[in-house]
Design a protein around this motif. Structure first.
Motif, PDB file in Angstrom:
ATOM      1  N   GLY A 160      34.951 106.332  17.062  1.00 18.70           N
ATOM      2  CA  GLY A 160      33.645 105.243  16.636  1.00 18.70           C
ATOM      3  C   GLY A 160      32.328 105.625  17.253  1.00 18.70           C
ATOM      4  O   GLY A 160      32.260 106.535  18.168  1.00 18.70           O
ATOM      5  N   LEU A 161      31.380 105.375  16.322  1.00 17.76           N
ATOM      6  CA  LEU A 161      30.078 105.823  16.791  1.00 17.76           C
ATOM      7  C   LEU A 161      29.539 104.835  17.831  1.00 17.76           C
ATOM      8  O   LEU A 161      30.003 103.561  18.293  1.00 17.76           O
ATOM      9  CB  LEU A 161      29.106 105.285  15.691  1.00 17.76           C
ATOM     10  CG  LEU A 161      29.102 106.277  14.172  1.00 17.76           C
ATOM     11  CD1 LEU A 161      28.093 105.577  13.523  1.00 17.76           C
ATOM     12  CD2 LEU A 161      28.961 107.615  14.654  1.00 17.76           C
ATOM     13  N   GLU A 162      28.803 105.329  18.676  1.00 14.42           N
ATOM     14  CA  GLU A 162      28.270 104.588  19.813  1.00 14.42           C
ATOM     15  C   GLU A 162      27.487 103.370  19.485  1.00 14.42           C
ATOM     16  O   GLU A 162      27.914 102.307  20.268  1.00 14.42           O
ATOM     17  CB  GLU A 162      26.987 105.381  20.464  1.00 14.42           C
ATOM     18  CG  GLU A 162      26.524 104.867  21.861  1.00 14.42           C
ATOM     19  CD  GLU A 162      25.470 105.546  22.252  1.00 14.42           C
ATOM     20  OE1 GLU A 162      25.003 106.654  21.608  1.00 14.42           O
ATOM     21  OE2 GLU A 162      24.662 105.174  23.162  1.00 14.42           O
ATOM     22  N   LYS A 163      26.984 103.059  18.461  1.00 16.21           N
ATOM     23  CA  LYS A 163      26.347 101.854  17.888  1.00 16.21           C
ATOM     24  C   LYS A 163      27.290 101.310  16.971  1.00 16.21           C
ATOM     25  O   LYS A 163      27.865 101.852  16.192  1.00 16.21           O
ATOM     26  CB  LYS A 163      24.898 102.168  17.589  1.00 16.21           C
ATOM     27  CG  LYS A 163      24.026 102.627  18.669  1.00 16.21           C
ATOM     28  CD  LYS A 163      22.404 101.932  18.266  1.00 16.21           C
ATOM     29  CE  LYS A 163      21.604 102.347  19.638  1.00 16.21           C
ATOM     30  NZ  LYS A 163      21.264 103.599  19.594  1.00 16.21           N
ATOM     31  N   GLY A 164      27.123  99.894  16.744  1.00 19.05           N
ATOM     32  CA  GLY A 164      27.857  99.345  15.693  1.00 19.05           C
ATOM     33  C   GLY A 164      29.097  98.734  16.187  1.00 19.05           C
ATOM     34  O   GLY A 164      29.914  99.347  16.672  1.00 19.05           O
ATOM     35  N   ARG A 165      29.440  97.540  16.040  1.00 16.75           N
ATOM     36  CA  ARG A 165      30.714  96.585  16.375  1.00 16.75           C
ATOM     37  C   ARG A 165      31.109  95.883  15.119  1.00 16.75           C
ATOM     38  O   ARG A 165      30.387  95.491  14.306  1.00 16.75           O
ATOM     39  CB  ARG A 165      30.307  95.875  17.565  1.00 16.75           C
ATOM     40  CG  ARG A 165      30.128  96.743  18.785  1.00 16.75           C
ATOM     41  CD  ARG A 165      31.245  97.474  19.657  1.00 16.75           C
ATOM     42  NE  ARG A 165      30.809  98.241  20.606  1.00 16.75           N
ATOM     43  CZ  ARG A 165      30.130  99.442  20.509  1.00 16.75           C
ATOM     44  NH1 ARG A 165      30.053 100.248  19.382  1.00 16.75           N
ATOM     45  NH2 ARG A 165      29.974 100.139  21.570  1.00 16.75           N
TER      46      ARG A 165
END
Lengths: 274, 127, 127
Positions: free
Chosen positions: A76-81
């Motif tokens: 997963g990317l660090e940002k974005g949920r």
């Protein structure tokens, strides 16, 4: 059954050393890589060669009875949920009874609903795939929200919302096909458990030794057999090279073997990385 | 269709599960997974060359990789079938329940043997 | 004569079979297979850069990778030929029995020099 789990390495973005939480009834193959804050529910199957790394975007959730086949990568990317079915925020949420097949790439932020099927080598990135969707092979789903019960054919590239909304509904035959792929994995699961049980594998290994000798087929192209040396010789050569010696080679051509058939192979210089 | 990415293998070992026969002269790159379901076999003949991160999964039959066949990195072979002599499978190719005739070349990223329903508006990658 | 060893940090995951010459300044990524048939050679010149999971198979001639050539991940090179200076081969490219002129750039996933029988239903991306 060996469950290998590791805390995520400390990275600039996550200093916490979260460990995967794996239900006792889940099967995690030892040849897989499972790190960080990953919640694995009951009866999940995680096959060999998978890489589930919650070391950047976290956390991940893998729902009950879900199948993660060989070669799948979840990251997963660090940002974005995404918001999971429990109302919490996740980097990657995979619902119940889903099937993530070989070499699929699930890259968070990503939501995959219950009973979804993600086909071979398909990519889901920054997207929500609704409940009961079937995504076939080599597809790309990015930056969209796929409504529940949609069918994504092989090779499709779905990167805008209009495309996602126009997708056809899943039919019974699609479901049948997907079900078959899941069955394949169930059969292999027996194999995994067998391979981890020594009593079960011994006869297979003995058979293997025998059958190698049965194959005599040769091919013009690659008749060089691998030039492996015993580890002793390799170690000696390496240590000589590391001391700065050069090594020369002379060899005879097997097919033209007669007097004066010896050839000189030149010398090798020692290198630290050899 | 965008080319699928080559993933670096998460492990450098070769994982072998079930009845897998690798002839001595064959080369198998790191990160390869060879698994045969019960009563199925994978046979890799002499001189075959299996690229990095390849996944071969035999089910309901045998998978045979004939001599001189070259499988690029990240190839996926599922089900049953024979990859003929000197076949060249481009990287990231997927082969499902299909045999490939000797001497054939398959472009990288191809999907061979997919029998799932196609959607009219898409360009078919292969079938 | 047991002596303290320097552990090889790289090259351990590169399979080299047959007569393969890698010049000092060349970089070869892990997972690569370099295989030369008898009487054939693979020569990788200084400053060439071989991507992860690349597979090079020389037969009926030599394969030469000139200086400054860059091969992306999962490239397949089969047969004989020369990859010229500063050539850039995109990832997953397949090159069969072809030489590439210096300075050329080849798009990722291309299939170059395929004169063999095609798999019936495939679309060819370029040549």
């Amino acid at each position: 059954m060996v469950v290998r789990k590791r805390a995520a390495p400390p990275t600039p973005w996550s200093q916490t050393l979260a460990e995967p939480k794996i239900d006792d009834s889940a099967f995690v193959h030892s040849f897989s890589n499972l790190i960080g804050d990953v919640q694995v529910e009951a009866n999940v199957l995680i096959a060999p060669g998978t890489s589930i790394r919650a070391d950047e975007g976290t956390p991940f959730y893998i729902g009950e009875g879900t199948n993660i086949q060989d070669g799948v990568v979840i990251h997963g990317l660090e940002k974005g949920r995404v918001v999971g079915d429990d109302g919490q925020e996740y980097s990657v949420w995979i619902g119940k009874e889903a099937c993530i097949t070989h070499m699929a790439l699930i890259h968070g932020p990503a939501y995959i609903g219950d009973d979804c099927f993600i086909g071979f080598r398909s990519t889901i990135f920054n997207a929500r795939v609704g409940e009961g969707c079937i995504v076939m092979m080599h597809a790309l789903i990015q930056d969209v929200e796929v409504p529940p019960g949609k069918y994504v054919p092989s090779g499709a590239v779905i990167t805008n919302q209009q495309q996602a909304d126009r997708l056809p509904e899943v039919t019974e035959s699609d479901r049948h096909f997907a079900h078959h792929v899941v069955e394949v994995n169930e059969a292999l699961r027996v194999g995994y458990q067998c391979a981890e049980n020594q009593a079960c594998i011994t006869p297979i290994r003995q058979q293997l030794g025998k059958s190698i000798k049965d194959i005599n087929q040769s091919d013009y192209r690659n008749s060089v057999t691998s030039m492996s040396l015993s580890s002793n010789i390799v170690a000696q050569v390496r240590s000589l090279l590391s001391q700065g010696y050069s090594i020369g080679a002379e060899y005879a051509n097997k097919r033209r073997f007669k007097t004066k058939s010896w050839l000189t192979g030149g010398t090798f210089e020692g290198r630290a990385d050899q | 269709m965008p080319l699928p990415l080559i993933q670096p293998p998460s492990r450098s070992e070769v994982s072998i599960i079930g009845e897998v026969i690798i002839h001595e002269g064959a080369v198998v790159a790191p990160g390869t997974i060879l698994q045969a379901a019960p009563d199925c076999r994978i046979v890799i003949h002499q001189g075959a060359c299996i690229g990095m991160g390849t996944l071969i999964n035999a089910y309901q039959g045998d998978i045979e990789i004939k001599s001189g066949a070259m499988l690029g990195a990240g190839v996926l072979i599922v089900g049953q079938g024979t990859i003929g002599q000197n076949v060249c499978l481009g990287s990231c190719t997927t082969v499902i329940n299909t045999s490939i005739k000797s001497g054939t070349t398959i472009e990288a990223g191809s999907l061979v043997g997919d029998t799932s329903r196609q959607f009219p508006e898409k360009e078919s990658a292969s079938s």
